[in-house]
Design an enzyme around this catalytic site. Structure first.
Site, PDB file in Angstrom:
ATOM      1  N   ARG A  10       1.009  -1.183   0.020  1.00  0.00           N
ATOM      2  CA  ARG A  10      -0.165   0.029   0.222  1.00  0.00           C
ATOM      3  C   ARG A  10       0.975   1.632   0.072  1.00  0.00           C
ATOM      4  O   ARG A  10       0.236   2.444   0.216  1.00  0.00           O
ATOM      5  CB  ARG A  10      -0.699  -0.016   1.201  1.00  0.00           C
ATOM      6  CG  ARG A  10      -2.120  -0.964   1.344  1.00  0.00           C
ATOM      7  CD  ARG A  10      -3.248  -0.565   1.813  1.00  0.00           C
ATOM      8  NE  ARG A  10      -4.465  -1.051   1.483  1.00  0.00           N
ATOM      9  CZ  ARG A  10      -4.804  -2.408   1.796  1.00  0.00           C
ATOM     10  NH1 ARG A  10      -3.927  -2.788   2.797  1.00  0.00           N
ATOM     11  NH2 ARG A  10      -5.689  -2.825   1.478  1.00  0.00           N
ATOM     12  N   ASP A  68       9.778  -6.627   1.669  1.00  0.00           N
ATOM     13  CA  ASP A  68       9.866  -6.298   3.063  1.00  0.00           C
ATOM     14  C   ASP A  68      11.434  -5.809   3.098  1.00  0.00           C
ATOM     15  O   ASP A  68      12.299  -6.188   2.492  1.00  0.00           O
ATOM     16  CB  ASP A  68       9.625  -7.305   4.024  1.00  0.00           C
ATOM     17  CG  ASP A  68       9.397  -6.748   5.458  1.00  0.00           C
ATOM     18  OD1 ASP A  68       8.730  -5.530   5.547  1.00  0.00           O
ATOM     19  OD2 ASP A  68       9.913  -7.055   6.481  1.00  0.00           O
ATOM     20  N   PHE A 150      12.657   9.060   2.485  1.00  0.00           N
ATOM     21  CA  PHE A 150      11.756   8.669   3.751  1.00  0.00           C
ATOM     22  C   PHE A 150      12.551   8.050   4.811  1.00  0.00           C
ATOM     23  O   PHE A 150      13.695   7.602   4.423  1.00  0.00           O
ATOM     24  CB  PHE A 150      10.531   8.098   3.172  1.00  0.00           C
ATOM     25  CG  PHE A 150      10.796   6.523   2.782  1.00  0.00           C
ATOM     26  CD1 PHE A 150      11.309   6.363   1.537  1.00  0.00           C
ATOM     27  CD2 PHE A 150      10.696   5.397   3.407  1.00  0.00           C
ATOM     28  CE1 PHE A 150      11.633   5.124   0.961  1.00  0.00           C
ATOM     29  CE2 PHE A 150      10.895   4.362   3.096  1.00  0.00           C
ATOM     30  CZ  PHE A 150      11.370   3.961   2.008  1.00  0.00           C
ATOM     31  N   LYS A 173      19.766   8.247  -5.707  1.00  0.00           N
ATOM     32  CA  LYS A 173      19.533   6.959  -4.597  1.00  0.00           C
ATOM     33  C   LYS A 173      19.032   5.866  -5.271  1.00  0.00           C
ATOM     34  O   LYS A 173      19.481   4.657  -4.834  1.00  0.00           O
ATOM     35  CB  LYS A 173      18.248   7.578  -3.559  1.00  0.00           C
ATOM     36  CG  LYS A 173      18.012   6.529  -2.283  1.00  0.00           C
ATOM     37  CD  LYS A 173      16.564   6.792  -1.712  1.00  0.00           C
ATOM     38  CE  LYS A 173      16.371   5.580  -0.799  1.00  0.00           C
ATOM     39  NZ  LYS A 173      15.059   5.484  -0.059  1.00  0.00           N
ATOM     40  N   HIS A 178      18.871  -0.446  -2.191  1.00  0.00           N
ATOM     41  CA  HIS A 178      18.571  -2.081  -1.986  1.00  0.00           C
ATOM     42  C   HIS A 178      17.147  -2.631  -2.670  1.00  0.00           C
ATOM     43  O   HIS A 178      17.361  -3.485  -3.446  1.00  0.00           O
ATOM     44  CB  HIS A 178      18.478  -2.251  -0.371  1.00  0.00           C
ATOM     45  CG  HIS A 178      17.339  -1.322   0.324  1.00  0.00           C
ATOM     46  ND1 HIS A 178      17.523   0.122  -0.099  1.00  0.00           N
ATOM     47  CD2 HIS A 178      16.295  -1.465   0.870  1.00  0.00           C
ATOM     48  CE1 HIS A 178      16.511   0.750   0.527  1.00  0.00           C
ATOM     49  NE2 HIS A 178      15.926  -0.281   1.331  1.00  0.00           N
TER      50      HIS A 178
HETATM   51  P1  IMP Z   1       8.434  -1.962   5.045  1.00  0.00           P
HETATM   52  O1  IMP Z   1       9.394  -2.532   4.105  1.00  0.00           O
HETATM   53  O2  IMP Z   1       7.492  -1.025   4.494  1.00  0.00           O
HETATM   54  O3  IMP Z   1       7.937  -2.631   6.182  1.00  0.00           O
HETATM   55  O4  IMP Z   1       9.484  -0.730   5.595  1.00  0.00           O
HETATM   56  C1  IMP Z   1      10.286  -0.837   6.587  1.00  0.00           C
HETATM   57  C2  IMP Z   1      11.046   0.442   7.344  1.00  0.00           C
HETATM   58  O5  IMP Z   1      12.450   0.217   6.911  1.00  0.00           O
HETATM   59  C3  IMP Z   1      10.551   1.725   6.776  1.00  0.00           C
HETATM   60  O6  IMP Z   1       9.271   2.239   7.428  1.00  0.00           O
HETATM   61  C4  IMP Z   1      11.731   2.754   6.802  1.00  0.00           C
HETATM   62  O7  IMP Z   1      11.787   2.957   8.200  1.00  0.00           O
HETATM   63  C5  IMP Z   1      12.794   1.505   6.519  1.00  0.00           C
HETATM   64  N1  IMP Z   1      13.267   1.626   5.265  1.00  0.00           N
HETATM   65  C6  IMP Z   1      12.826   0.740   4.146  1.00  0.00           C
HETATM   66  N2  IMP Z   1      13.463   1.157   3.047  1.00  0.00           N
HETATM   67  C7  IMP Z   1      13.948   2.398   3.225  1.00  0.00           C
HETATM   68  C8  IMP Z   1      14.917   3.227   2.481  1.00  0.00           C
HETATM   69  O8  IMP Z   1      14.832   3.141   0.998  1.00  0.00           O
HETATM   70  N3  IMP Z   1      15.003   4.512   3.137  1.00  0.00           N
HETATM   71  C9  IMP Z   1      14.744   4.819   4.469  1.00  0.00           C
HETATM   72  N4  IMP Z   1      14.255   3.904   5.082  1.00  0.00           N
HETATM   73  C10 IMP Z   1      13.859   2.744   4.593  1.00  0.00           C
END
Ligand code: IMP
Length: 194
Positions: A10, A68, A150, A173, A178
């Protein structure tokens, strides 16, 4: 005709990134509004991504991409890891998480502040699952810098650079992130399959 594939997230930033990179290979389908949340309660990025892919593909009967991602800091034995989004507490926002990270690393020297962003991406079709991993190494800055991006971007300085992800253009970036590395592997896999 291109294969329809569900993008099981989402997060609008992730949907846009995935759509841009995959639109020549698949037809991206958004997650239906009424689809329930899947708890990210696994102990690894893989477990969380795999669970989302499995549950949403079962729900929609479509091949599904789920991912994830998060930050692993060496001096914290890999934390925050799967807790990246809620490091400072269940309702924490990025500002609180970044402050918490700086606090936990207080007194730790620059060379010991090494970290990496990790992305685990799953493509599921029927009962078969394929995993793609991307990783970018760097270190945690002594203070916040920059306003783009972010999450932990204002604290993450990738290897070979002096500015944080949040001080870079989205293009720069994304060229090393990743998530981008995982998407590139997935794109190559889908292209090869036809
Ligand atoms: P999810 O994969 O949406 O659960 O994200 C996990 C968390 O990892 C995010 O809320 C960020 O805090 C962090 N995160 C994942 N990818 C990035 C990125 O590219 N930049 C900064 N924080 C990241």
């Amino acid at each position: 005709m291109m294969r329809k594939v569900l993008i099981a997230t989402r997060n609008p930033n992730k949907v846009r990134e995935l759509q841009q990179l995959l639109s020549s290979v698949i037809e991206c389908v958004a997650l239906p509004e009424e689809a329930p949340e899947v708890d990210e309660d696994g102990s690894s990025f893989y477990e969380n991504a795999s669970k989302k892919a499995r549950e949403y593909s079962r729900l929609t009967h479509l091949p599904t991409i789920a991912e994830d991602s998060g930050l692993e800091v060496d001096a914290l034995n890999g934390a925050p890891g799967v807790f990246s989004a809620r490091f400072a507490g269940p309702l924490a926002d990025a500002g609180a998480n970044n402050r918490h990270l700086l606090e936990r690393l207080r007194g730790i020297s620059s060379e010991d502040r090494t970290a990496r962003f990790v992305c685990c991406m799953i493509y599921r079709e029927g009962d078969s699952e394929h995993e793609f991993r991307g990783e970018v190494r760097g270190r945690i800055a002594p203070q916040l810098s920059g306003t783009s991006g972010f999450g932990y971007d204002p604290l993450f300085i990738p290897e070979g650079y002096t500015q944080t992800f949040a001080e870079m253009t989205a293009e720069l970036k994304n060229s090393m992130s990743h998530r981008y590395q995982a998407i590139r592997q997935l794109t190559a896999f889908l292209k090869h399959r036809g």
